[in-house]
Structure formats: structure tokens, C-alpha cells
Design a protein around this motif. Sequence first.
Motif, PDB file in Angstrom:
ATOM      1  N   ALA A 161      18.546 -36.584 -25.475  1.00 48.66           N
ATOM      2  CA  ALA A 161      18.379 -36.300 -24.168  1.00 48.66           C
ATOM      3  C   ALA A 161      19.149 -35.424 -23.602  1.00 48.66           C
ATOM      4  CB  ALA A 161      18.978 -37.684 -23.538  1.00 48.66           C
ATOM      5  N   ALA A 162      20.412 -35.205 -24.162  1.00 52.67           N
ATOM      6  CA  ALA A 162      21.097 -33.975 -23.681  1.00 52.67           C
ATOM      7  C   ALA A 162      20.668 -32.705 -23.970  1.00 52.67           C
ATOM      8  CB  ALA A 162      22.769 -34.160 -24.230  1.00 52.67           C
ATOM      9  N   ALA A 163      19.849 -32.556 -25.083  1.00 51.48           N
ATOM     10  CA  ALA A 163      19.586 -31.170 -25.452  1.00 51.48           C
ATOM     11  C   ALA A 163      18.410 -30.594 -24.524  1.00 51.48           C
ATOM     12  CB  ALA A 163      18.821 -31.252 -26.893  1.00 51.48           C
ATOM     13  N   GLN A 164      17.860 -31.749 -23.657  1.00 49.07           N
ATOM     14  CA  GLN A 164      16.750 -31.540 -22.812  1.00 49.07           C
ATOM     15  C   GLN A 164      17.557 -30.630 -21.535  1.00 49.07           C
ATOM     16  OE1 GLN A 164      13.702 -32.141 -23.661  1.00 49.07           O
ATOM     17  NE2 GLN A 164      14.729 -32.938 -25.435  1.00 49.07           N
ATOM     18  N   THR A 165      18.805 -30.704 -21.399  1.00 49.11           N
ATOM     19  CA  THR A 165      19.430 -30.240 -20.254  1.00 49.11           C
ATOM     20  C   THR A 165      19.685 -28.649 -20.390  1.00 49.11           C
ATOM     21  OG1 THR A 165      21.530 -30.739 -20.903  1.00 49.11           O
ATOM     22  CG2 THR A 165      20.263 -32.165 -19.590  1.00 49.11           C
ATOM     23  N   GLU A 186      22.459 -23.397 -14.840  1.00 48.41           N
ATOM     24  CA  GLU A 186      22.260 -23.129 -15.993  1.00 48.41           C
ATOM     25  C   GLU A 186      23.359 -23.843 -16.936  1.00 48.41           C
ATOM     26  OE1 GLU A 186      21.983 -19.379 -19.219  1.00 48.41           O
ATOM     27  OE2 GLU A 186      22.496 -18.800 -17.241  1.00 48.41           O
ATOM     28  N   VAL A 187      22.962 -24.675 -17.805  1.00 44.43           N
ATOM     29  CA  VAL A 187      23.616 -25.527 -18.841  1.00 44.43           C
ATOM     30  C   VAL A 187      23.803 -24.691 -20.088  1.00 44.43           C
ATOM     31  CG1 VAL A 187      24.031 -27.766 -20.039  1.00 44.43           C
ATOM     32  CG2 VAL A 187      23.397 -27.539 -17.669  1.00 44.43           C
ATOM     33  N   LYS A 188      24.918 -24.455 -20.492  1.00 46.38           N
ATOM     34  CA  LYS A 188      25.269 -23.669 -21.734  1.00 46.38           C
ATOM     35  C   LYS A 188      25.365 -24.547 -22.929  1.00 46.38           C
ATOM     36  CE  LYS A 188      27.039 -19.682 -19.020  1.00 46.38           C
ATOM     37  NZ  LYS A 188      28.317 -18.937 -18.896  1.00 46.38           N
ATOM     38  N   GLN A 189      26.133 -25.719 -22.758  1.00 43.70           N
ATOM     39  CA  GLN A 189      26.329 -26.707 -23.805  1.00 43.70           C
ATOM     40  C   GLN A 189      26.350 -28.134 -23.348  1.00 43.70           C
ATOM     41  OE1 GLN A 189      29.901 -26.263 -25.791  1.00 43.70           O
ATOM     42  NE2 GLN A 189      30.166 -28.197 -26.685  1.00 43.70           N
ATOM     43  N   ALA A 190      25.734 -28.880 -23.947  1.00 44.52           N
ATOM     44  CA  ALA A 190      25.925 -30.519 -23.581  1.00 44.52           C
ATOM     45  C   ALA A 190      25.590 -31.230 -24.652  1.00 44.52           C
ATOM     46  CB  ALA A 190      24.624 -30.766 -22.583  1.00 44.52           C
ATOM     47  N   ASP A 191      26.438 -32.092 -25.143  1.00 48.73           N
ATOM     48  CA  ASP A 191      26.602 -32.879 -26.302  1.00 48.73           C
ATOM     49  C   ASP A 191      27.405 -33.846 -26.327  1.00 48.73           C
ATOM     50  OD1 ASP A 191      29.156 -31.785 -27.421  1.00 48.73           O
ATOM     51  OD2 ASP A 191      28.073 -30.035 -27.618  1.00 48.73           O
ATOM     52  N   VAL A 220      33.815 -42.146 -27.124  1.00 49.11           N
ATOM     53  CA  VAL A 220      32.468 -41.477 -27.159  1.00 49.11           C
ATOM     54  C   VAL A 220      32.638 -40.277 -25.845  1.00 49.11           C
ATOM     55  CG1 VAL A 220      29.962 -41.447 -26.673  1.00 49.11           C
ATOM     56  CG2 VAL A 220      31.093 -43.229 -27.845  1.00 49.11           C
ATOM     57  N   CYS A 221      32.501 -39.050 -26.227  1.00 49.29           N
ATOM     58  CA  CYS A 221      32.850 -38.066 -25.230  1.00 49.29           C
ATOM     59  C   CYS A 221      31.611 -37.162 -25.046  1.00 49.29           C
ATOM     60  CB  CYS A 221      33.910 -37.061 -25.942  1.00 49.29           C
ATOM     61  SG  CYS A 221      35.626 -38.209 -25.587  1.00 49.29           S
ATOM     62  N   PHE A 222      31.326 -36.771 -23.919  1.00 51.93           N
ATOM     63  CA  PHE A 222      30.167 -35.973 -23.411  1.00 51.93           C
ATOM     64  C   PHE A 222      30.820 -34.675 -23.033  1.00 51.93           C
ATOM     65  CE2 PHE A 222      27.232 -34.595 -20.159  1.00 51.93           C
ATOM     66  CZ  PHE A 222      26.157 -34.116 -20.931  1.00 51.93           C
ATOM     67  N   THR A 223      30.604 -33.515 -23.481  1.00 52.02           N
ATOM     68  CA  THR A 223      31.148 -32.218 -23.173  1.00 52.02           C
ATOM     69  C   THR A 223      29.961 -31.429 -22.616  1.00 52.02           C
ATOM     70  OG1 THR A 223      32.571 -32.218 -24.853  1.00 52.02           O
ATOM     71  CG2 THR A 223      32.270 -30.203 -23.933  1.00 52.02           C
ATOM     72  N   ILE A 224      30.111 -31.008 -21.275  1.00 53.07           N
ATOM     73  CA  ILE A 224      29.110 -30.250 -20.829  1.00 53.07           C
ATOM     74  C   ILE A 224      29.673 -28.838 -20.208  1.00 53.07           C
ATOM     75  CG2 ILE A 224      29.138 -31.630 -18.772  1.00 53.07           C
ATOM     76  CD1 ILE A 224      26.089 -31.044 -18.209  1.00 53.07           C
ATOM     77  N   VAL A 225      29.202 -27.721 -20.390  1.00 55.35           N
ATOM     78  CA  VAL A 225      29.586 -26.660 -19.814  1.00 55.35           C
ATOM     79  C   VAL A 225      28.255 -25.868 -19.160  1.00 55.35           C
ATOM     80  CG1 VAL A 225      30.394 -24.180 -20.568  1.00 55.35           C
ATOM     81  CG2 VAL A 225      31.031 -26.175 -21.897  1.00 55.35           C
ATOM     82  N   VAL A 234      27.030 -34.046 -12.965  1.00 59.05           N
ATOM     83  CA  VAL A 234      27.613 -34.433 -14.322  1.00 59.05           C
ATOM     84  C   VAL A 234      27.280 -36.005 -14.611  1.00 59.05           C
ATOM     85  CG1 VAL A 234      29.539 -34.452 -15.738  1.00 59.05           C
ATOM     86  CG2 VAL A 234      29.048 -32.335 -14.565  1.00 59.05           C
ATOM     87  N   ARG A 235      27.891 -36.660 -13.341  1.00 56.24           N
ATOM     88  CA  ARG A 235      27.878 -38.367 -13.820  1.00 56.24           C
ATOM     89  C   ARG A 235      26.473 -38.731 -13.722  1.00 56.24           C
ATOM     90  NH1 ARG A 235      30.967 -39.501  -8.430  1.00 56.24           N
ATOM     91  NH2 ARG A 235      30.495 -41.659  -9.025  1.00 56.24           N
ATOM     92  N   SER A 236      25.548 -38.005 -12.965  1.00 53.77           N
ATOM     93  CA  SER A 236      24.255 -38.647 -13.148  1.00 53.77           C
ATOM     94  C   SER A 236      23.558 -38.439 -14.273  1.00 53.77           C
ATOM     95  CB  SER A 236      23.487 -37.833 -11.863  1.00 53.77           C
ATOM     96  OG  SER A 236      23.774 -38.329 -10.706  1.00 53.77           O
ATOM     97  N   LEU A 237      23.906 -37.159 -15.133  1.00 57.86           N
ATOM     98  CA  LEU A 237      23.382 -36.746 -16.330  1.00 57.86           C
ATOM     99  C   LEU A 237      24.012 -37.814 -17.192  1.00 57.86           C
ATOM    100  CD1 LEU A 237      23.466 -32.920 -16.415  1.00 57.86           C
ATOM    101  CD2 LEU A 237      21.500 -34.378 -16.458  1.00 57.86           C
TER     102      LEU A 237
END
Length: 302
Positions: A161-165, A186-191, A220-225, A234-237
Motif C-alpha cells: 500500500a505504501a508503495a502506491q504513495t 511528492e513522496v520520496k520514501q514510504a515504508d 512497527v515503524c512507518f517512515t515517510i519522506v 501522514v496520519r491518514s496514510l
Amino acid sequence: MRLRIDLAYDGGGFYGWAVQPDIRTVQGEIEQALHRILRVDPNDASEPLRLVVAGRTDTGVHASHQVCHIDMSPDILERAVGHMKVPAVTALEHRLQRVLPDDITIHRISEAPVGFDARFSALERTYVYRIADRSSEVDPRLRGCVLHIDGDLDIEAMNLAAAQTIGLHDFGSFATPNPGGTTIREVKQADWARVPAQPLIAQPMAGKGYVVPTFESGLVCFTIVADAFARNMVRSLVNGCVQVGLDKRDLDWFKGKMAVPKREGSTGPIAPQGLTLEHVAYPADDQLAARAQAIRAKRTLP
């Protein structure tokens, strides 16, 4: 002159960053302290002491490294020195840290280079959302910065799912635009990743069978750049990914929300306490002004 302030805060006791009348906010606490230290009347419009922040955080959201700037005349800054035999910027840093409450920490204050704008000069921001699921050991000491979920998260599904962003998208299904603004980002990283159960001490003491784990072991950690984030994005994603990870929604649902940027109830924000702003990146000093000018333009999709 313009000063850059690097800071951190525990957002649990604040109604977000932005100053609001009669409620406690991070900006409100710092500006109140600055007016007190520099002996400036907060009602004097001729000497405004107003902070500009890299990214406004919502109620309950934390920051381990936030950045803001403030403009003031050298004469006002000199008021921070008093009997201290240090430069004025250093004196302000020391005094501000002593006056502020314990849930705000000043990392440093420095004179900003020409062209620096804490908000518009930023290249990217990094957020991390931390969750303790059923496979994690819930540590009550972390309850203020980690969300506990009573279920097993499928990290592989969440990463699909995160890869779609990744890339330039309209995040209208997962964000609210500011008046006159846009939800294109523009999302550069999301995993997603589970923190390994690493020992705090590499070698256990002789004869001891127990190894002290690191504080985040098992989370479990979500990192998004991204270059920037829209309100609640971020919280909605995270909420969308968690629904996929708990098998309440499938990947096609998440793809559909990305394809049709329409806000509705199932893509609202998850609880705030698990979210922390970790880093704000800036270009080289000679590129600060150009970056600020470019980012002010309203973005569109090609």
C-alpha cells in the motif's frame, strides 16, 4: 536579523504547533518566553516576535527535530545578554532553554544564512509513526509516543500500500488542503518495518542470560519522506495502511483512494501520539533563496 531555532517537543501536552488564544501550543509557549526574555511587549505591533515553522504539527504530534525561524533587530537580541559574557545568540539559547517548560527542548539557536526560510527553503521532511501490535511487547513507558494496536499487522501488505504513495500525487483522499492550497505532494520514501530486537549492550555480562533490548525493539515503524505534507496527510496514510495490514481493507481499495482523491470517512487520521517529526532537510546555503522561491508556486499534476 534572522535566527534559526532547532528544537524538539513532546506534543502530548499541546494543542498542536500554531498559536491559538487561550489554549496551550508549542508556538505560543516559545513566543511567550521570547517576549519575556527580550522584554518585548507582545501587544506592540512595531516589534513583532513571530515564529515561522518548517511544518505545523497537529494536536498530540511530537517532534524530535523541528526547525523554525524568527526575525528581530540586533538591539532586541542584545537584551538577552544581560550579565552573561557570551555572544547574544548564545545567551538567548541558554535563557530560552531555562525559561521553557520541560516538554520543549532547544537544540540550538544560530544566525540564519541569507535566504533561509524555515518553511519554504526546506527540501524534505521526515516523519516516523510507531506502533506496538500484538507481536510487540507493549512498554507502558512509551505510551505517549507509540500507538498500541490489538492485532497482528501484515507488514508486507502495508508496504504494498505504501508503495502506491511514492512520487507526485494528489493526496486528496488522505489530506485536507489549506485555503487556496493543494493536496499535491511528492513522496520520496514510504515504508514499514519492524525494528529488530537488538540488544542495548552488544555483549551480555558474564553469567547473565538476559540482554537489555533497545527501547524500540519489536515496534512497527512507518517512515515517510516528502517535500511537504498537507494537513492530516501522514496520519491518514498510516490509517489507510493499517486497515490493509489488519485485513480490514484490501490493496485495491487503497489504490482506488490514490487514484480518486476524494476525502471520506474511512481515510481519516489515526491517533496522533505515534507520530513524530524526525528531520527537516535544507539545501546548501547558496540555494536557500532559490528553493524558497520555487516552493511558493502552487503545484499541479502533469
